[in-house]
Design a protein around this motif. Structure first.
Motif, PDB file in Angstrom:
ATOM      1  N   ALA A  12       0.877  -1.166   0.000  1.00 19.25           N
ATOM      2  CA  ALA A  12       0.000   0.000   0.000  1.00 19.25           C
ATOM      3  C   ALA A  12       0.915   1.216   0.000  1.00 19.25           C
ATOM      4  CB  ALA A  12      -0.903   0.001   1.224  1.00 19.25           C
ATOM      5  N   VAL A  13       0.649   2.182  -0.883  1.00 23.93           N
ATOM      6  CA  VAL A  13       1.581   3.290  -1.092  1.00 23.93           C
ATOM      7  C   VAL A  13       0.877   4.623  -0.848  1.00 23.93           C
ATOM      8  CG1 VAL A  13       3.128   4.430  -2.728  1.00 23.93           C
ATOM      9  CG2 VAL A  13       2.856   1.938  -2.800  1.00 23.93           C
ATOM     10  N   ILE A  14       1.449   5.410   0.069  1.00 22.12           N
ATOM     11  CA  ILE A  14       0.983   6.771   0.285  1.00 22.12           C
ATOM     12  C   ILE A  14       2.184   7.705   0.276  1.00 22.12           C
ATOM     13  CG2 ILE A  14      -1.063   6.126   1.602  1.00 22.12           C
ATOM     14  CD1 ILE A  14       0.443   6.812   4.159  1.00 22.12           C
ATOM     15  N   SER A  15       1.936   8.981   0.039  1.00 20.82           N
ATOM     16  CA  SER A  15       3.013   9.961   0.044  1.00 20.82           C
ATOM     17  C   SER A  15       2.447  11.360   0.215  1.00 20.82           C
ATOM     18  CB  SER A  15       3.821   9.885  -1.262  1.00 20.82           C
ATOM     19  OG  SER A  15       4.954  10.742  -1.203  1.00 20.82           O
ATOM     20  N   ASP A  16       3.280  12.252   0.698  1.00 19.38           N
ATOM     21  CA  ASP A  16       2.991  13.690   0.717  1.00 19.38           C
ATOM     22  C   ASP A  16       1.619  14.002   1.317  1.00 19.38           C
ATOM     23  OD1 ASP A  16       5.159  15.337  -1.221  1.00 19.38           O
ATOM     24  OD2 ASP A  16       5.103  13.171  -1.483  1.00 19.38           O
ATOM     25  N   GLY A  65       7.248  10.090   2.417  1.00 17.68           N
ATOM     26  CA  GLY A  65       7.679  11.329   3.036  1.00 17.68           C
ATOM     27  C   GLY A  65       6.735  12.500   2.887  1.00 17.68           C
ATOM     28  N   ASP A  66       7.173  13.656   3.426  1.00 18.72           N
ATOM     29  CA  ASP A  66       6.348  14.856   3.570  1.00 18.72           C
ATOM     30  C   ASP A  66       5.040  14.508   4.275  1.00 18.72           C
ATOM     31  OD1 ASP A  66       8.193  16.601   2.592  1.00 18.72           O
ATOM     32  OD2 ASP A  66       7.090  17.146   0.782  1.00 18.72           O
ATOM     33  N   ILE A  67       5.195  13.920   5.442  1.00 24.12           N
ATOM     34  CA  ILE A  67       4.043  13.542   6.254  1.00 24.12           C
ATOM     35  C   ILE A  67       3.337  14.794   6.775  1.00 24.12           C
ATOM     36  CG2 ILE A  67       3.346  12.359   8.376  1.00 24.12           C
ATOM     37  CD1 ILE A  67       5.700  10.429   7.868  1.00 24.12           C
ATOM     38  N   HIS A 102       9.658  18.448   4.008  1.00 19.98           N
ATOM     39  CA  HIS A 102       8.748  19.153   4.914  1.00 19.98           C
ATOM     40  C   HIS A 102       8.775  18.559   6.320  1.00 19.98           C
ATOM     41  CE1 HIS A 102       6.231  22.042   2.510  1.00 19.98           C
ATOM     42  NE2 HIS A 102       6.852  21.399   1.535  1.00 19.98           N
ATOM     43  N   ASP A 103       9.273  17.333   6.461  1.00 17.68           N
ATOM     44  CA  ASP A 103       9.314  16.686   7.770  1.00 17.68           C
ATOM     45  C   ASP A 103      10.488  17.157   8.612  1.00 17.68           C
ATOM     46  OD1 ASP A 103       7.100  15.134   7.002  1.00 17.68           O
ATOM     47  OD2 ASP A 103       8.417  13.655   6.046  1.00 17.68           O
ATOM     48  N   LEU A 104      11.438  17.843   7.993  1.00 19.67           N
ATOM     49  CA  LEU A 104      12.617  18.359   8.680  1.00 19.67           C
ATOM     50  C   LEU A 104      12.447  19.851   8.963  1.00 19.67           C
ATOM     51  CD1 LEU A 104      15.340  16.745   6.422  1.00 19.67           C
ATOM     52  CD2 LEU A 104      14.990  16.173   8.820  1.00 19.67           C
TER      53      LEU A 104
END
Length: 395
Positions: A12-16, A65-67, A102-104
């Motif tokens: 299952a793929v999610i992002s941003d 990433g970019d949670i 964006h997570d940093l």
């Protein structure tokens, strides 16, 4: 023949997600986790509901990433917790992520007096980006870590944002150092016989043409070198899953051999871009020894979200179709001829086409469009169900 009903692994793929818990960090995002308005449509919460209602399952949930949005640290924690709720709903055995820019807190937006760009990620609960602490330590120390599933599938999580917070210009793009590439490839020599190789990163590994009418500079510096060395290190094709670009895309990368890397841009779950769908994907990965296939092949199912219709499998604007895939290297005209013979002067249900010509599930989106044109030249049309999936084919 590949049994497409029994994949090696289902991802299952999610992002941003670009989640925010602070209203001032809400720019260009619909991922509202402020908790102040429970009536606001939310793609992640709606996805958890849709997965539960439809009984969707996956072996591994991956997040590119970019949670959170603009280093919104409360938004990061809340979204990370809900990602694990989603993973539980999917009955996934593990959740694997990577760090987005964006997570940093690489621009030092936090009001804390002790600045640390990655500090909040290190304190997340559950642990980030793996549930295994030694793998987490390796990820932060070496900018990558490698998980090997019980069936031999290798998933590498690469930190393409590792240099953000260093030189000011590093925030403009991703990077993987030559040292990291060499260390990763040396470790992969012991994984050459893995059943499949998957790379998870945030930034795209090669420049993309036509990005908003300007030259693309945001890709991973040394990314093309990385792709070339990965395929050579394992003598196999790779699936590369990335985020950052917000526009879903599935292509194959450049390679001097037929062991090509497939580059899967997952798009965005929560960024609001006019004319671009928010999408969620399920990827079934298989091994193949067929002469017209790469060493790994995959079938992709995609769902699109709107605040009115919620999650549907109809093809969204500027995104992946409801069904596509990767790994077929033959000509689409050959598949059209096989379908023509199957249909004859009548019609056939698409389930029969998939059973008799399984490579139709392994076509990149552009190749799938080409197959449609090849069939039309033979006087054959594909009919689609309401969910965007083909239902039958005939004259």
């Amino acid at each position: 023949m590949i049994d497409l009903e029994a994949p090696l692994v289902r991802l299952a793929v999610i992002s941003d997600l670009h989640a925010f818990a602070s209203p001032e960090k809400s720019k260009d995002s619909v991922m509202d986790l402020t908790g102040s308005n429970n009536n606001v449509a939310n793609p992640l919460i709606d996805l958890i509901d849709a997965v539960t209602e439809r009984g969707l399952t996956a072996d591994v949930l991956v997040c590119a990433g970019d949670i959170c949005n603009q280093a919104d640290l409360p938004g990061l924690q809340r979204a990370w917790e809900k990602i694990h709720v989603l993973s539980h709903a999917l009955r996934a055995s593990q959740t694997i992520s990577t760090c987005g820019n964006h997570d940093l807190d690489s621009r030092y937006l936090s009001k804390e007096s002790d600045p640390d760009p990655k500090g909040f990620l290190l304190s997340l609960n559950p642990p980030f980006p793996f549930e295994d602490e030694p793998l987490n330590d390796r990820y932060w120390a070496r900018n990558y870590a490698m998980a090997t599933l019980s069936n031999g599938v290798v998933i590498v999580s690469l930190n393409s944002s590792a240099f953000h917070g260093g030189k000011p210009e590093e925030i403009d793009h991703g990077r993987v150092s030559r040292r990291t590439i060499d260390a990763l490839c040396a470790e992969l020599r012991g994984k050459r016989t893995a059943s499949a190789h998957i790379l998870l990163c945030h930034h795209h590994p090669a420049p993309q043409s036509g990005w908003q009418g300007r030259a693309d500079i945001e890709y991973i510096a040394n990314g093309p070198v990385l792709l070339d060395k990965l395929t050579k290190a394992t003598d196999s094709s790779w699936l590369v899953i990335h985020g950052h670009r917000h526009v879903p895309r599935l292509i194959h990368g450049a390679s001097p051999s037929n062991r090509v890397p497939f580059i899967f841009g997952a798009g965005s779950l929560g960024a609001r871009i006019p004319g671009v769908a928010n999408q969620f994907h399920m990827v079934d990965i298989h091994q193949s020894a067929a002469s017209d296939h790469t060493s790994i092949v995959g079938a992709v199912r995609t769902w699109s979200w709107t605040d009115s219709a919620k999650w549907t499998s109809s093809t969204g604007p500027a995104g992946l179709p409801a069904a596509c895939g990767f790994g077929y290297q033959g000509q689409t005209k050959a598949l059209a001829s096989q379908i023509d013979a199957l249909v004859g002067q009548s019609f056939a249900p698409w389930t029969q086409v998939r059973s008799s010509v399984p490579s139709v599930d392994l076509l990149l989106p552009d190749s799938l469009s080409q197959l449609v044109r090849d069939l039309e030249s033979l006087g054959i049309q594909i009919n689609y169900a309401k969910d965007g999936q083909p239902s039958q084919v005939g004259r």
